[in-house]
Write a protein that holds these residues in place. Structure first.
Motif, PDB file in Angstrom:
ATOM      1  N   GLU A  30       0.895  -1.753  -0.480  1.00  0.00           N
ATOM      2  CA  GLU A  30       0.020   0.033  -0.468  1.00  0.00           C
ATOM      3  C   GLU A  30       0.548   1.439  -0.141  1.00  0.00           C
ATOM      4  O   GLU A  30       0.735   2.313  -0.653  1.00  0.00           O
ATOM      5  N   CYS A  53      -4.106   2.074   7.894  1.00  0.00           N
ATOM      6  CA  CYS A  53      -2.640   2.596   7.640  1.00  0.00           C
ATOM      7  C   CYS A  53      -1.817   3.350   7.198  1.00  0.00           C
ATOM      8  O   CYS A  53      -0.935   4.309   7.745  1.00  0.00           O
ATOM      9  N   ASP A 110      -9.613   0.223   1.939  1.00  0.00           N
ATOM     10  CA  ASP A 110     -11.045   0.366   1.349  1.00  0.00           C
ATOM     11  C   ASP A 110     -12.161   0.396   2.223  1.00  0.00           C
ATOM     12  O   ASP A 110     -13.417   0.154   1.708  1.00  0.00           O
ATOM     13  N   GLY A 111     -11.958   0.164   3.386  1.00  0.00           N
ATOM     14  CA  GLY A 111     -12.446   0.278   4.408  1.00  0.00           C
ATOM     15  C   GLY A 111     -14.052   2.056   4.178  1.00  0.00           C
ATOM     16  O   GLY A 111     -14.663   2.061   4.126  1.00  0.00           O
ATOM     17  N   ALA A 112     -12.264   2.630   4.395  1.00  0.00           N
ATOM     18  CA  ALA A 112     -13.002   4.026   4.042  1.00  0.00           C
ATOM     19  C   ALA A 112     -14.374   3.918   3.059  1.00  0.00           C
ATOM     20  O   ALA A 112     -14.860   5.022   3.132  1.00  0.00           O
ATOM     21  N   ALA A 140      -9.364  -5.429   3.238  1.00  0.00           N
ATOM     22  CA  ALA A 140      -9.552  -5.351   4.450  1.00  0.00           C
ATOM     23  C   ALA A 140      -9.222  -3.613   5.776  1.00  0.00           C
ATOM     24  O   ALA A 140      -8.290  -3.520   5.079  1.00  0.00           O
TER      25      ALA A 140
HETATM   26  C1  TPP Z   1     -15.932   6.524  12.568  1.00  0.00           C
HETATM   27  C2  TPP Z   1     -14.338   5.278  12.952  1.00  0.00           C
HETATM   28  N1  TPP Z   1     -14.366   3.864  13.359  1.00  0.00           N
HETATM   29  C3  TPP Z   1     -13.595   2.672  13.001  1.00  0.00           C
HETATM   30  C4  TPP Z   1     -12.675   3.782  13.034  1.00  0.00           C
HETATM   31  C5  TPP Z   1     -10.975   2.807  13.953  1.00  0.00           C
HETATM   32  N2  TPP Z   1     -10.469   2.804  12.628  1.00  0.00           N
HETATM   33  C6  TPP Z   1      -8.871   3.861  11.710  1.00  0.00           C
HETATM   34  S1  TPP Z   1      -8.782   3.074  10.727  1.00  0.00           S
HETATM   35  C7  TPP Z   1      -9.861   1.994  10.512  1.00  0.00           C
HETATM   36  C8  TPP Z   1      -9.702   0.615   8.684  1.00  0.00           C
HETATM   37  C9  TPP Z   1      -9.051   1.405   7.966  1.00  0.00           C
HETATM   38  O1  TPP Z   1      -9.213   0.685   6.948  1.00  0.00           O
HETATM   39  P1  TPP Z   1      -8.916   1.005   5.608  1.00  0.00           P
HETATM   40  O2  TPP Z   1     -10.107   2.364   5.432  1.00  0.00           O
HETATM   41  O3  TPP Z   1      -9.231  -1.019   4.784  1.00  0.00           O
HETATM   42  O4  TPP Z   1      -6.931   1.868   5.153  1.00  0.00           O
HETATM   43  P2  TPP Z   1      -5.763   0.463   5.758  1.00  0.00           P
HETATM   44  O5  TPP Z   1      -5.614   0.514   6.880  1.00  0.00           O
HETATM   45  O6  TPP Z   1      -6.905  -1.221   5.379  1.00  0.00           O
HETATM   46  O7  TPP Z   1      -4.926   1.031   4.953  1.00  0.00           O
HETATM   47  C10 TPP Z   1     -10.405   1.805  11.077  1.00  0.00           C
HETATM   48  C11 TPP Z   1     -11.161   0.819  11.758  1.00  0.00           C
HETATM   49  C12 TPP Z   1     -12.375   5.329  13.026  1.00  0.00           C
HETATM   50  N3  TPP Z   1     -10.807   5.927  13.400  1.00  0.00           N
HETATM   51  N4  TPP Z   1     -13.343   5.780  13.194  1.00  0.00           N
END
Ligand code: TPP
Ligand code: SF4
Ligand code: SF4
Ligand code: MG
Lengths: 306, 291
Positions: A30, A53, A110-112, A140
């Protein structure tokens, strides 16, 4: 495509707007994807980044790895903040302010993108703001410890759906995020991978050249979350393309084109096998995944032929 | 030792320090003790120095959940850590230090000896031999048990089976081999710990940060040495290098630069030792060696 670029690494700018000293895992795909995005964007850019991340590893107090304007948003609202930045610049220009030229780029995991920020992204696309949205898809929620998202592929073991007696891992199919972007009728949508850097960087340049919203979906191998050796990041990314699991394509004003279409796709097992997150898969499940990949690949190919 | 034995594990993200601590706690509990295992989470990722902790007690309730500042036992999974962090910080007089190193007892003692019992084992060699991967955590459990007797070697088998399933047998082997091969130097009172300055010191406290946590210098992460994370480093064979730059292209740290002669050289200051450059080199000119 690969052979053309043999000696081309020298053509990539040495200039870094994301500096070394960032704290991504050793071998992070990434961070590598982000490096290519930033090299292609150059310096005239305002980056808006959701929590994840890449945000965490680049902004550890009292340090920053950024050498361009960079805004950390919440997990869910990168597209909205990008909207605000773009609108504010327009408003200032209207009032006669002379602003240095800058492209607004929102970046999210991807979560975002697939999950929590999907509404915000849809709104920004629909309103037609002039910005690029980059999704760094490592399949993830890695920052918080490998929880599943709607980008997690079928069968992958995550900490929220671990493979074991009661579960075989992710029980749903990956959401087709590029198709959702295309459905907004925006001018440019493309998929890319850090294992194909020149293709990726060309797409970034194309995406920022269009007026209005554009969407770039980048496949980002996460050795930590996918349970692969750190040196396999590029290989596994290549296998995703060579097996048809993650095809590289562009959609320009609704018109699909496939950028890399090998005469024969490799079997998906070649891609699944090196990854610990798929270790538990039975031959039946592999076959099920193969069928699905065949179907989706054929669908993209058909669209590209239209 | 006190009623509660306190153990600190030093490793790198991904090496399994946390797993070791958990396995040890499970084993101790199986033997009728009370035990804790927990990691210290920082923002750092795989490759970065990490710590994990254990508290073990025969009966006295364990009330504290804080990080362990004055351990009875310190275990070091990665030999590369000895030069960069003060692993024996706070180690009690008469405590035990267990180190993974190929250098042998005398050399390790001359480097970080002090008023404690020292055990040394080449866990990396054992892991490469038996597990075919340099994952040393189970081997280090064997060395720990030999040097301290906090639990019995046999009691570890069942937790290993539960954790590793099919792979448990080789992990039991690695553990037993390390138990046999670890060499121990007894505690001699009065020995002084050498005064050394370690490059990774405690991070800043909030009081030392700018008002409003403002960062005033762009790209100042350049001064952060991620090069300490690596356990392997790339070495180039100039006879094979065709100066194509493929390694530089794919380095996630963007830390490979062309030198005056046109060779692409990894910057040790940042290189995390991922091995991508070696894997992607067209001609196989780069190999990874122990850092
Ligand atoms: C509203 C909210 N819920 C949960 C979190 C905790 N949180 C921070 S980063 C993250 C996951 C990020 O996942 P992704 O967008 O896939 O990015 P990656 O870390 O995989 O690069 C979560 C759940 C948060 N910061 N804000
Ligand atoms: S968890 Fe994955 S995406 Fe996050 S920094 Fe580590 S390798 Fe990169
Ligand atoms: S091992 Fe190679 S690719 Fe990995 S960080 Fe070091 S120089 Fe970069
Ligand atoms: Mg993610």
């Amino acid at each position: 495509m690969e052979t053309l670029s043999i000696y081309a690494p020298r053509l990539v700018t040495k200039r870094q707007s994301l500096t070394p000293g960032h704290r991504a895992c050793s071998g992070c795909g990434e961070a590598l994807a982000l490096k290519f995005v930033m090299k292609a964007l150059g310096r005239d850019v305002i980056v808006v980044m959701s929590t994840g991340c890449m945000e965490i590893i680049s902004s550890q107090l009292p340090y920053t790895a950024w050498e361009v304007p960079w805004i950390h948003t919440l997990f869910e609202n990168a597209a909205t903040v990008a909207t605000g930045v773009e609108s504010a610049r327009k408003a200032l220009a209207r009032k006669g302010a002379s602003l240095p030229k800058a492209k607004v780029v929102a970046i999210g995991g991807d979560g975002a993108t697939f999950d929590i920020g999907l509404g915000a992204l849809s709104g920004a696309f629909e309103r037609g703001h002039d910005f690029l949205y980059v999704c760094l898809d490592n399949e993830a929620y890695m920052n918080t410890g490998i929880q599943r998202s709607s980008a997690t592929p079928y069968g992958a073991s995550t900490t929220t759906q671990p493979a074991g007696k009661a579960s075989f891992g992710q029980s749903t199919w990956k959401k087709n995020m590029p198709a959702i972007a295309v459905a907004h009728d925006i001018a440019y949508v493309a998929t890319a991978s850090a294992s194909y850097p020149f293709d990726l960087m060309n797409k970034v340049k194309k995406a920022i050249a269009v007026e209005g919203p554009s969407y770039l979906h980048i496949f980002a191998v996460c050795p930590t979350g996918w349970r692969i050796p750190t040196d396999m990041t590029i290989r596994v990314g290549r296998l995703a393309v060579e097996t048809g699991v993650f095809p590289l394509y562009e959609v320009e004003n609704g018109k699909y084109s496939l950028n890399y279409d090998p005469p024969q796709l490799r079997p998906v097992i070649d891609y699944l096998k090196p990854q610990g997150r798929f270790r538990h898969l039975t031959p039946e499940m592999v076959d099920k995944i193969q069928q699905r990949v065949n179907k989706e690949y054929a669908r993209i190919k058909e669209k590209a032929a239209q | 030792m006190n009623d509660i034995t306190e153990i600190r594990w030093h490793g790198r993200g991904g090496q399994g320090a946390v797993t070791s601590a958990e396995l040890l706690a499970l084993t101790a509990i199986k033997e009728g003790n009370i035990a804790q295992a927990f990691p210290s989470f920082g923002p750092e990722r795989r490759g970065a120095p990490v710590i994990a902790f254990n508290r073990i007690s025969a009966g006295k309730p364990i009330r504290s959940r804080a990080a362990i500042a004055e351990p009875d036992i310190v275990v070091v999974l990665d030999p590369g850590l000895l030069g960069i962090i003060d692993v024996t910080r706070g180690l009690r007089d008469g405590g035990v230090l267990i180190v993974n190193s190929s250098k042998g007892l005398a050399t390790v003692n001359s480097e970080i000896g002090g008023p404690w019992k020292l055990a040394v084992v080449d866990a990396t060699a054992i892991a490469r031999d038996i597990l075919k991967r340099p994952i040393v955590n189970t081997a280090m459990l064997g060395a720990l048990i030999k040097a301290t007797g906090v639990v019995n070697l046999e009691s570890l088998t069942q937790p290993l089976e539960e954790r590793f399933g099919k792979l448990s047998e080789i992990n039991v082997q690695a553990c037993s081999k390390a138990y046999k091969e670890a060499v121990v130097m007894e505690y001699s009172p009065g020995v002084k710990k050498a005064e050394k300055v370690y490059p990774i010191e405690k991070s800043l406290s909030w009081k030392e940060l700018n008002l409003g946590f403002v960062v005033t210098e762009m790209g100042n992460a350049r001064s952060y040495r991620t090069g300490y994370w690596k356990s392997e480093r790339p070495v180039r064979d100039n006879a094979k290098c065709i100066k194509c730059g493929m390694c530089a292209l794919f380095c996630p740290e963007d830390c490979i630069h062309q030198d005056a002669e046109g060779y692409f050289e990894a910057d040790e200051f940042y290189c995390k030792g991922c091995g991508i450059c070696a894997r992607e080199c067209w001609t196989g000119a780069i190999t990874m060696v122990e850092a």
